[in-house]
Design an enzyme around this catalytic site. Structure first.
Site, PDB file in Angstrom:
ATOM      1  N   SER A 139      -3.277  -8.893  -1.733  1.00 13.55           N
ATOM      2  CA  SER A 139      -2.533  -7.959  -2.585  1.00 13.55           C
ATOM      3  C   SER A 139      -2.232  -8.607  -3.926  1.00 13.55           C
ATOM      4  CB  SER A 139      -1.217  -7.569  -1.904  1.00 13.55           C
ATOM      5  OG  SER A 139      -0.392  -6.795  -2.765  1.00 13.55           O
ATOM      6  N   TYR A 153       6.433 -10.422   2.615  1.00 13.97           N
ATOM      7  CA  TYR A 153       5.189  -9.713   2.320  1.00 13.97           C
ATOM      8  C   TYR A 153       4.346 -10.458   1.275  1.00 13.97           C
ATOM      9  CZ  TYR A 153       1.904  -5.992   1.243  1.00 13.97           C
ATOM     10  OH  TYR A 153       0.747  -5.275   1.052  1.00 13.97           O
TER      11      TYR A 153
END
Length: 266
Positions: A139, A153
């Protein structure tokens, strides 16, 4: 020769889009996720449209025994896996102290430990055959400073960038390519599942990408032997700006922006 792709988190979002595009190019598919009914719906659609073989395996990556069973089932099936798309994942809203440690352990199992076990199990076959592809869905968050909320995350996604770089160096001489694919905001069920949809819906439209574009770029990038690929010019610009800022300024920028779309709980 027909090739086989194994895709985790294949019942929706980016995973399902990988299945669609790979089916259209003639790949046989092994699809896995927790929801067998959703997987079977995707399988029925793609096998009828493209005449390919699709095998579904329900597995929960938070359960180590399920991961062992998944690997055993893949080996027993006898379809050599040429491409592994490591896609399954989710976001854990809130601050670190607001959830029990058991919840964080489960998150780490799904996001890091289980995917590593799957790669570890698939790599020997790829190396022996002299060809393989591994796409790890990382990401843009992996390049950003840590934020208030969703504590683990970004750290998990940064982990996958580094692991992909190392795996690429270790295996490229054996014909195995490894890519960390790094999308930013992508239209999918991701933000619905963690309850952040109302917040992220306020983000400017130009920040968002369609899953089909993320996947198309990712498949092209791995065939170009890219090791890290950030989807979208706007995401590449954000990464360039943030990584060239002084650290203190970058952290302040990240903190200000994250308040717009991160869920925090005291």
């Amino acid at each position: 020769m027909t090739q086989t792709a194994l895709i985790t988190g294949a019942s929706a979002g980016i995973g399902a889009e990988f299945a669609r595009q790979l089916a259209a190019s003639g790949h046989d598919l092994i699809l896995t996720a927790r929801r067998l009914d959703r997987l079977q719906a995707v399988a029925n659609e793609l096998s009828s449209q493209h005449g390919i073989r699709v095998h579904c395996i329900a597995a929960d990556l938070a359960v180590p025994a399920d991961v062992e069973r998944l690997l055993a089932d893949v080996l027993q099936l006898g379809w050599p896996v040429d491409l592994f798309v490591q896609n399954a994942g989710y976001g854990l809203p809130g601050r670190f102290h607001s959830e029990p440690m058991a919840t964080h352990r489960q998150f780490i199992e799904v996001m890091m430990t289980s995917p590593l076990a799957l790669i570890h199990g698939l790599l020997p076959g790829m190396r022996a055959r002299g060809r393989g592809r591994i796409i790890n869905i990382a990401s843009l968050a992996g390049f950003m400073p840590g934020s208030d909320g969703h504590t683990l995350y970004g750290a998990c996604k940064a982990f996958w960038v580094k692991v992909s770089e190392s795996l690429s160096q270790e295996n490229r001489s054996h014909g195995v390519r490894v890519l960390a694919l790094c999308p930013g905001f992508t239209y999918s069920e991701f933000h619905d599942s963690n309850g952040s949809r109302p917040l992220v819906s306020k983000m400017p439209k130009w920040l968002w990408m369609q899953a089909k574009d993320v996947v198309r770029e990712g498949l092209k990038a791995i065939e170009q032997d890219r090791i890290v690929y950030i989807n979208g010019w706007h995401n590449r610009l954000i990464k360039a700006v943030v990584t060239t800022m002084p650290d203190r300024l970058a952290r302040a920028f990240s903190a200000r922006q994250s308040r717009r779309f991160r869920i925090t709980k005291d």
